[in-house]
Design a protein around this motif. Structure first.
Motif, PDB file in Angstrom:
ATOM      1  N   VAL A 159       2.691   0.841 -12.727  1.00  0.00           N
ATOM      2  CA  VAL A 159       2.001  -0.402 -13.098  1.00  0.00           C
ATOM      3  C   VAL A 159       2.552  -1.580 -12.303  1.00  0.00           C
ATOM      4  O   VAL A 159       1.805  -2.414 -11.780  1.00  0.00           O
ATOM      5  N   CYS A 160       3.877  -1.663 -12.190  1.00  0.00           N
ATOM      6  CA  CYS A 160       4.504  -2.772 -11.476  1.00  0.00           C
ATOM      7  C   CYS A 160       4.151  -2.781  -9.996  1.00  0.00           C
ATOM      8  O   CYS A 160       4.118  -3.840  -9.360  1.00  0.00           O
ATOM      9  N   SER A 161       3.872  -1.616  -9.423  1.00  0.00           N
ATOM     10  CA  SER A 161       3.514  -1.569  -8.005  1.00  0.00           C
ATOM     11  C   SER A 161       2.189  -2.273  -7.739  1.00  0.00           C
ATOM     12  O   SER A 161       1.907  -2.656  -6.595  1.00  0.00           O
ATOM     13  N   PHE A 162       1.367  -2.448  -8.775  1.00  0.00           N
ATOM     14  CA  PHE A 162       0.106  -3.169  -8.628  1.00  0.00           C
ATOM     15  C   PHE A 162       0.260  -4.657  -8.930  1.00  0.00           C
ATOM     16  O   PHE A 162      -0.681  -5.433  -8.740  1.00  0.00           O
ATOM     17  N   VAL A 163       1.435  -5.064  -9.399  1.00  0.00           N
ATOM     18  CA  VAL A 163       1.699  -6.468  -9.710  1.00  0.00           C
ATOM     19  C   VAL A 163       2.245  -7.208  -8.499  1.00  0.00           C
ATOM     20  O   VAL A 163       2.005  -8.413  -8.328  1.00  0.00           O
ATOM     21  N   LEU A 164       2.961  -6.514  -7.638  1.00  0.00           N
ATOM     22  CA  LEU A 164       3.600  -7.158  -6.497  1.00  0.00           C
ATOM     23  C   LEU A 164       2.565  -7.702  -5.519  1.00  0.00           C
ATOM     24  O   LEU A 164       1.480  -7.133  -5.364  1.00  0.00           O
ATOM     25  N   PRO A 165       2.902  -8.787  -4.818  1.00  0.00           N
ATOM     26  CA  PRO A 165       1.951  -9.375  -3.863  1.00  0.00           C
ATOM     27  C   PRO A 165       1.803  -8.517  -2.613  1.00  0.00           C
ATOM     28  O   PRO A 165       2.680  -7.723  -2.278  1.00  0.00           O
ATOM     29  N   ASP A 166       0.700  -8.694  -1.935  1.00  0.00           N
ATOM     30  CA  ASP A 166       0.442  -7.981  -0.684  1.00  0.00           C
ATOM     31  C   ASP A 166       0.981  -8.846   0.447  1.00  0.00           C
ATOM     32  O   ASP A 166       0.256  -9.633   1.044  1.00  0.00           O
ATOM     33  N   LEU A 182       0.825  -1.202   0.000  1.00  0.00           N
ATOM     34  CA  LEU A 182       0.000   0.000   0.000  1.00  0.00           C
ATOM     35  C   LEU A 182       0.866   1.261   0.000  1.00  0.00           C
ATOM     36  O   LEU A 182       0.662   2.180  -0.802  1.00  0.00           O
ATOM     37  N   VAL A 183       1.852   1.306   0.902  1.00  0.00           N
ATOM     38  CA  VAL A 183       2.720   2.484   0.985  1.00  0.00           C
ATOM     39  C   VAL A 183       3.589   2.599  -0.253  1.00  0.00           C
ATOM     40  O   VAL A 183       3.876   3.708  -0.729  1.00  0.00           O
ATOM     41  N   LEU A 184       3.999   1.466  -0.823  1.00  0.00           N
ATOM     42  CA  LEU A 184       4.793   1.492  -2.054  1.00  0.00           C
ATOM     43  C   LEU A 184       3.988   2.082  -3.206  1.00  0.00           C
ATOM     44  O   LEU A 184       4.503   2.882  -3.997  1.00  0.00           O
ATOM     45  N   ARG A 185       2.720   1.709  -3.307  1.00  0.00           N
ATOM     46  CA  ARG A 185       1.869   2.255  -4.374  1.00  0.00           C
ATOM     47  C   ARG A 185       1.716   3.774  -4.221  1.00  0.00           C
ATOM     48  O   ARG A 185       1.803   4.507  -5.212  1.00  0.00           O
ATOM     49  N   TRP A 186       1.479   4.209  -2.996  1.00  0.00           N
ATOM     50  CA  TRP A 186       1.338   5.651  -2.776  1.00  0.00           C
ATOM     51  C   TRP A 186       2.645   6.378  -3.088  1.00  0.00           C
ATOM     52  O   TRP A 186       2.641   7.453  -3.703  1.00  0.00           O
ATOM     53  N   SER A 187       3.773   5.807  -2.676  1.00  0.00           N
ATOM     54  CA  SER A 187       5.072   6.430  -2.945  1.00  0.00           C
ATOM     55  C   SER A 187       5.344   6.516  -4.436  1.00  0.00           C
ATOM     56  O   SER A 187       5.780   7.552  -4.951  1.00  0.00           O
ATOM     57  N   THR A 188       5.077   5.420  -5.145  1.00  0.00           N
ATOM     58  CA  THR A 188       5.278   5.407  -6.596  1.00  0.00           C
ATOM     59  C   THR A 188       4.355   6.399  -7.275  1.00  0.00           C
ATOM     60  O   THR A 188       4.747   7.085  -8.228  1.00  0.00           O
ATOM     61  N   GLY A 189       3.108   6.494  -6.790  1.00  0.00           N
ATOM     62  CA  GLY A 189       2.167   7.454  -7.359  1.00  0.00           C
ATOM     63  C   GLY A 189       2.616   8.893  -7.166  1.00  0.00           C
ATOM     64  O   GLY A 189       2.514   9.717  -8.091  1.00  0.00           O
ATOM     65  N   VAL A 190       3.138   9.213  -5.988  1.00  0.00           N
ATOM     66  CA  VAL A 190       3.615  10.577  -5.730  1.00  0.00           C
ATOM     67  C   VAL A 190       4.798  10.908  -6.639  1.00  0.00           C
ATOM     68  O   VAL A 190       4.875  12.000  -7.216  1.00  0.00           O
ATOM     69  N   VAL A 191       5.731   9.962  -6.780  1.00  0.00           N
ATOM     70  CA  VAL A 191       6.886  10.195  -7.654  1.00  0.00           C
ATOM     71  C   VAL A 191       6.427  10.388  -9.100  1.00  0.00           C
ATOM     72  O   VAL A 191       6.927  11.266  -9.813  1.00  0.00           O
ATOM     73  N   THR A 192       5.461   9.584  -9.532  1.00  0.00           N
ATOM     74  CA  THR A 192       4.948   9.700 -10.898  1.00  0.00           C
ATOM     75  C   THR A 192       4.324  11.070 -11.138  1.00  0.00           C
ATOM     76  O   THR A 192       4.544  11.701 -12.172  1.00  0.00           O
ATOM     77  N   LEU A 193       3.538  11.547 -10.175  1.00  0.00           N
ATOM     78  CA  LEU A 193       2.955  12.889 -10.299  1.00  0.00           C
ATOM     79  C   LEU A 193       4.042  13.963 -10.367  1.00  0.00           C
ATOM     80  O   LEU A 193       3.939  14.920 -11.147  1.00  0.00           O
ATOM     81  N   GLY A 194       5.077  13.799  -9.556  1.00  0.00           N
ATOM     82  CA  GLY A 194       6.177  14.754  -9.592  1.00  0.00           C
ATOM     83  C   GLY A 194       6.892  14.774 -10.927  1.00  0.00           C
ATOM     84  O   GLY A 194       7.212  15.849 -11.467  1.00  0.00           O
ATOM     85  N   VAL A 195       7.125  13.591 -11.480  1.00  0.00           N
ATOM     86  CA  VAL A 195       7.780  13.479 -12.793  1.00  0.00           C
ATOM     87  C   VAL A 195       6.933  14.135 -13.876  1.00  0.00           C
ATOM     88  O   VAL A 195       7.442  14.896 -14.721  1.00  0.00           O
ATOM     89  N   LEU A 196       5.621  13.872 -13.864  1.00  0.00           N
ATOM     90  CA  LEU A 196       4.734  14.399 -14.898  1.00  0.00           C
ATOM     91  C   LEU A 196       4.594  15.922 -14.816  1.00  0.00           C
ATOM     92  O   LEU A 196       4.596  16.606 -15.841  1.00  0.00           O
ATOM     93  N   GLN A 197       4.490  16.458 -13.610  1.00  0.00           N
ATOM     94  CA  GLN A 197       4.302  17.904 -13.500  1.00  0.00           C
ATOM     95  C   GLN A 197       5.557  18.656 -13.956  1.00  0.00           C
ATOM     96  O   GLN A 197       5.456  19.716 -14.567  1.00  0.00           O
TER      97      GLN A 197
END
Length: 472
Positions: free
Chosen positions: A186-193, A86-101
Motif C-alpha cells: 500500500v505504501c508503495s502507491f503513496v510515494l511520489p513519482d 514503478l520498479v519499487l512497486r513491482w519489487s514490493t509486489g513480488v515480495v508480497t506474492l512470495g510472502v503469501l505463497q
C-alpha cells in the motif's frame, strides 16, 4: 501580512509531506527487515516438517545468498532506467506474492521459490533513496537513517515473532510477514513519482556476465567449506565466476552509455571508491558473525568450555534487544555526519566494531561482558549501515542514484559472502568433537576485528567535506 504568514504555512506543509514520505519508506523497509529476520528461526526447523536434511536447508540459504547478490545490481539499474516508484512497486509486489505463497501453501518448492522472490527487498533502499534524493535532497541522510533504523529493529523483531508464532509448527511463522507485506505494498502507491527515468537500455552481455559471475563466485565461497576448497566444483565455480566478473568490469568500465549494465566509471570518484571498499569490509566483519554468535550463545559451557547454553527463543530475545541499539545508532548517524564529519563518523564506526570483538575476546566468560561487546557490535552496525548508504550516492548525478546505491549494496553482499566463507574456513580448521574450539573462536574474533580496522582505514580515505557541502 498574508505574504508574511504564507511561507511558514508552506514550510509546515512541506515538513509534513516529507515526514509522511519518510514514514511510508520506513514501513516499506520494515518488510525487508522482517523477511530477512524471520527465516533464521523458521528454515532450520523445517527438516521434520518437509522431511529434508540439513544440506537441503543450507541449500535454501545458499539460494538466498546468491539471489541477493544477483538481484542487487539488476533492480537498482532498472530503477534509474525505468523509474524508481514503478520498479519499487513491482519489487514490493513480488515480495508480497512470495510472502503469501509461503504462508498459504508451505512446501519445499514454494519456500524455495519464495526465498528467491523475497530477495527483491534488496532494491527497496536504492530505489527509495532515488525518490528521496530527487524529492528532498536535504533530507536524504535523515531518511536513510530512519530506514536503516527500521531495518535493524525489524530484523530482530521478525526473528523473535517467527520463533514465538512457530513454536509448535514452524510453518505458522511464515504468517508473521503477511501484514507487513500488505502495508508495504500500500505504501508503495503513496510515494511520489520522483525523477525522470533515463530510458537507457541495459546491455545484455555485461548483465549476464555480472549475474553468472556473481553466482559462480558466491557458490564457490558458500560451498567451498563443504565441498573442499580444492574440489573441482569449487575451483570451476570460483574461477569461472571471477573470469566473468572481470569481463563484466572491463566492459562496463570502458563502454559508452547504452552498451553497459552499470557505470563502473563512478568508482573513479574517490568518495564512491572509499565508501565501496569500506562497505565491503564492514559487511565482512559484521553480518558474517551472526551465525557464530548464535553458536556461542547456545553452546553448553560444561561441554564446550564456553557459551551460556541459551535456548533458541532466548537467543532471539537477545538479538531483538540488541537490534534496539542498532536502531538508536542509525537514527543518530545523520546528525553525527553533520556534526563530526563523514570521515570521522565512519572511522569511529570501524573502531567501535573492532572494539566490540576485542571485548568479546577478553570478557567472553561473562554473560554481561560478552553482551557489552555485542552491544558495541550492534551500535557500529546501525551507524555504518546508515552512514555508508547515505554517502554512497553523494557525488554522483541524480539520475544514477539508484545504481550508485546498488553498487554499495553489492559491495555489502559480497563482503558478507566473503566474510562468511572466511568464518566457515576458520571454524572448520578448529573443530574438536564436532564443536569449534575456544582457540577457533579467538581466531574468528581476531580476524573480524582486523577486517573492522581495515574498514576504518578505508573510511579514513573519504575526502574531507568542503564548507559548501554541508547536508542536513
Amino acid at each position: 501580512m498574508a505574504s508574511n504568514t504564507a511561507p511558514p504555512a508552506m514550510a509546515a506543509t512541506t515538513r509534513r509531506t516529507i515526514a509522511g514520505m519518510i514514514l511510508a519508506m520506513a514501513l516499506i523497509e520494515s518488510l525487508s527487515g522482517v523477511t530477512q529476520g524471520y527465516l533464521n528461526p523458521i528454515l532450520p526447523a523445517l527438516g521434520p516438517v518437509f522431511q529434508i536434511d540439513d544440506p537441503t536447508i543450507n541449500g535454501i540459504f545458499l539460494i538466498s545468498n546468491v539471489s541477493f547478490a544477483v538481484l542487487t545490481p539488476i533492480i537498482s539499474r532498472l530503477g534509474d532506467s525505468y523509474g524508481y516508484r514503478l520498479v519499487l512497486r513491482w519489487s514490493t509486489g513480488v515480495v508480497t506474492l512470495g510472502v503469501l505463497q509461503m504462508a498459504l501453501w508451505p512446501s519445499l518448492w514454494t519456500v524455495t521459490l519464495g526465498v528467491v522472490m523475497l530477495t527483491c527487498v534488496v532494491g527497496f533502499i536504492p530505489l527509495m533513496m532515488g525518490i528521496l534524493r530527487v524529492s528532498s535532497p536535504a533530507h536524504t541522510r535523515t531518511g536513510v537513517s530512519v530506514m536503516i533504523g527500521m531495518l535493524m529493529i525489524m530484523v530482530g523483531a521478525g526473528g523473535l515473532l517467527a520463533g514465538i508464532v512457530g513454536v509448535t509448527d514452524p510453518t505458522l511463522g511464515f504468517w508473521v510477514a503477511v501484514p507487513f507485506a500488505v502495508v508495504a505494498l500500500v505504501c508503495s502507491f503513496v510515494l511520489p513519482d520522483a525523477g525522470v527515468p533515463t530510458r537507457e537500455g541495459i546491455a545484455l552481455r555485461p548483465l549476464l556476465a555480472c549475474s553468472l559471475g556473481l553466482i559462480g563466485f558466491v557458490v564457490a565461497l558458500s560451498m567451498g567449506p563443504e565441498w573442499g576448497w580444492f574440489d573441482v566444483r569449487t575451483l570451476v565455480a570460483g574461477v569461472a565466476g571471477l573470469a566473468l566478473l572481470g569481463y563484466w568490469a572491463k566492459r562496463d568500465y570502458g563502454s559508452a552509455a547504452g552498451k553497459r549494465f552499470m557505470d563502473l566509471r563512478m568508482l573513479a570518484n574517490p568518495r564512491i571508491r572509499s565508501i565501496s571498499v569500506a562497505t565491503f569490509f564492514f559487511g565482512f566483519a559484521s553480518i558474517s558473525y551472526f551465525g557464530t554468535n548464535g553458536i556461542f550463545l547456545h553452546s553448553n559451557p560444561e561441554k564446550s568450555g564456553y557459551g551460556f547454553g541459551l535456548s533458541p527463543l532466548m537467543i532471539a530475545i537477545v538479538l531483538a534487544l540488541a537490534s534496539v541499539l542498532s536502531l538508536v545508532s542509525s537514527l543518530m548517524t545523520a546528525r553525527a555526519l553533520k556534526l563530526f564529519g563523514e570521515r570521522a563518523t565512519l572511522v569511529f564506526a570501524g573502531l567501535l566494531l573492532a572494539g566490540g570483538f576485542l571485548v568479546m575476546m577478553l570478557a567472553h566468560g561473562s554473560f554481561a561482558g560478552y553482551c557489552t561487546g555485542f552491544a558495541l557490535f550492534n551500535l557500529s552496525l546501525g551507524m555504518y549501515q546508515a552512514g555508508t548508504r547515505s554517502l554512497s550516492v553523494e557525488g554522483v548525478p541524480v539520475e544514477e542514484t539508484s545504481t550508485a546505491a546498488g553498487l554499495n549494496e553489492l559491495a555489502l553482499s559480497v563482503g558478507i559472502a566473503v566474510g562468511a566463507a572466511v568464518v566457515k574456513l576458520l571454524s572448520s580448521a578448529s573443530v574438536e568433537s564436532g564443536r569449534i574450539t575456544e582457540t577457533g573462536l579467538f581466531t574468528i574474533w581476531g580476524a573480524l576485528a582486523v577486517a573492522a580496522l581495515i574498514a576504518a582505514a578505508a573510511s579514513a580515505g573519504y575526502p574531507k567535506r568542503q564548507p559548501a557541502e554541508v547536508t542536513a
